[in-house]
Structure formats: C-alpha cells, structure tokens
Enzyme design. Structure first.
Site, PDB file in Angstrom:
ATOM      1  N   ASP A 188       0.798  -1.323  -0.041  1.00  0.00           N
ATOM      2  CA  ASP A 188       0.043  -0.051   0.192  1.00  0.00           C
ATOM      3  C   ASP A 188       0.995   1.175   0.072  1.00  0.00           C
ATOM      4  OD1 ASP A 188      -1.485   2.262   0.911  1.00  0.00           O
ATOM      5  OD2 ASP A 188      -3.263   0.815   1.390  1.00  0.00           O
ATOM      6  N   GLY A 189       0.593   2.071  -0.835  1.00  0.00           N
ATOM      7  CA  GLY A 189       1.637   3.345  -1.039  1.00  0.00           C
ATOM      8  C   GLY A 189       1.303   4.172  -0.065  1.00  0.00           C
ATOM      9  N   ASP A 215       0.489   7.714  -8.937  1.00  0.00           N
ATOM     10  CA  ASP A 215      -0.688   7.506  -9.977  1.00  0.00           C
ATOM     11  C   ASP A 215      -1.222   6.242  -9.794  1.00  0.00           C
ATOM     12  OD1 ASP A 215      -2.206   7.647 -12.225  1.00  0.00           O
ATOM     13  OD2 ASP A 215      -0.418   6.775 -13.446  1.00  0.00           O
TER      14      ASP A 215
END
Length: 249
Positions: A112-113, A130
């Site tokens: 998970d960014g 993005d």
C-alpha cells in the site's frame, strides 16, 4: 481485480474491468509515454534542471509501467522503487507491457503506497503518484495525511507529482490538500483532454522559471528523450497558471 488488455492501431491498453484506460504502450516504442497525462507528469524534469536529477525515485501505482520504463531508459543511473498494491498488475506489466526485470536500479514492492510513505527511510528526490482502483478512486492516496507523509519523505530539493482525476468531483479539493501539506507550494497544470490534472508540489529552493526559459528546456528535453511537452507549454501560456509569464512553485 478484473484486468483486461486491448489493442488498437499499434497501441496496447490496460483496463481494470472497464473501458477506462489504466495504462497504454505503443508496441513499437515500449519506453515512450503514450498517454498525455504521463507525459505531463514528466514535466518535473523541466523544474529541476540538474542533469543527474532525480537520483532516487518512488513511484506509487504501476499501471502499464510507462513512467518506470521512461525513467529507466532516460535516467538509467536513478534508483527506482515502485510500490503497487495489486500483485496481478505487476504480473500483467511484466507479461504484456515489457516491464524491466528488477535489479540494483529497479525494485518493485507489493504494498500500500499510503502505508509505505509512513515508514522511515532514505529521502526521495521525486515521488510520482498515479494510483486508482477500477472505479477511478484514489482512496488514501488523495488525503492530507498522505501528502504530509510524502512531503516528509522528499529530499531538500524534492518534488511530488500527482495524477488527479478531474472527471468526478474535480481536483480543487485535492489541490488544496496538497497546498496545505506543502505550505502553499503546489500548483496544478491545466487539465488534459482526458480529464486528468497533473499537480506538482515542491520542497527546497523556490522554482521561478520564465516561460521562454521553459521553452528552451522543453526543446532540449524533446531532443534528448523524444518527450514533446510543447503542447503542455502552450496550454500553460494560455492559462492563468503562469502569471506574468513566470512558472512559480
């Protein structure tokens, strides 16, 4: 996740179970940036003129790997870390979109960014965001805590670049969150025809670039990489983004 691939006129497209395009690759030139918004995200190379910038890059959201492949080709010395939440997306990018093999310069993490930027670690010169789900929702990747964590993970001259979708509720609230996290040092370029809006946020020295200087560097970037940002520059000139002929950030 339902991942689909289509092809038309020499271009391969990535879809997450809908007609909405999540990535694209011209088969004859897999390293080129086919979608307009991906090209505009690379306008960050105009904002920091140092030839060896960026040295360390974090990419949140892989898609078809367009940004990764472009940087890999044109900034080969940069260390790239890609964080992608969906393992199947990585597999499809490897199998169908010519994603390069991992090595010392390229590392791909499944995760998970938003959680990744909460961790401590070496700073990044550039963070590219993005990431969307099948319904074009950014979720935690478009929140004030996330932007604050990105700000904390940037180097002293670091830039954050975000793809904001303007097709639903618009991007104003997202830009306001970015500005709050970066002490008002955030701007959005005029929206692309696709409905994407690319926003930039900066740390370090103030960026103040006359449009004529930007035009010169845009032409030089086109000559060295093939990336044509002249249409973006024209839209900037025609908008209110560059008051007094100056791009300030």
């Amino acid at each position: 996740m339902n991942i689909e691939i289509s092809e038309e006129a020499g271009v391969r497209y990535l879809h997450f179970g809908s007609d909405w395009v999540q990535g694209a690759m011209r088969i004859a030139r897999p390293w080129s940036l086919e979608l307009e918004y991906t090209r505009e995200m690379m306008a960050c190379l105009l904002l920091r003129a140092e030839p060896e910038w960026p040295r360390r890059v974090l990419l949140i959201g892989l898609g078809a790997g367009s940004l990764t492949k472009f940087l890999r080709r044109h900034r080969p010395e940069a260390k790239l870390t890609v964080v992608e939440i969906e393992p199947a997306v990585v597999a499809v990018a490897q199998q169908h979109f010519k994603l390069p093999t991992e090595d010392e310069q390229l590392r791909i993490e499944i995760g998970d960014g938003a959680e990744y930027v909460m961790k401590k670690g070496r700073p990044y010169d550039l963070i590219l965001v993005d990431g969307f789900d099948a319904k074009a929702r950014a979720g935690a990747l478009d929140t004030l805590p996330f932007y604050l964590n990105c700000q904390a993970r940037l180097s002293n001259q670091g830039l954050l670049v975000c793809n904001l979708l303007a097709r639903h509720k618009g991007f104003r609230a997202s830009l306001e969150r970015l500005q709050q996290a970066f002490d008002q040092r955030a701007i959005a370029f005029p929206s692309c025809d696709s409905g994407n809006t690319v926003a930039f946020a900066a740390r370090g020295e103030t960026i103040a670039l006359p449009l004529e200087e930007l035009r010169t560097s845009t032409q030089a970037l086109k000559a060295s990489t093939g990336l044509n940002l002249l249409p973006t520059l024209t839209r900037l000139e025609q908008s209110s983004t560059c008051a007094g002929g100056l791009l300030s950030l």
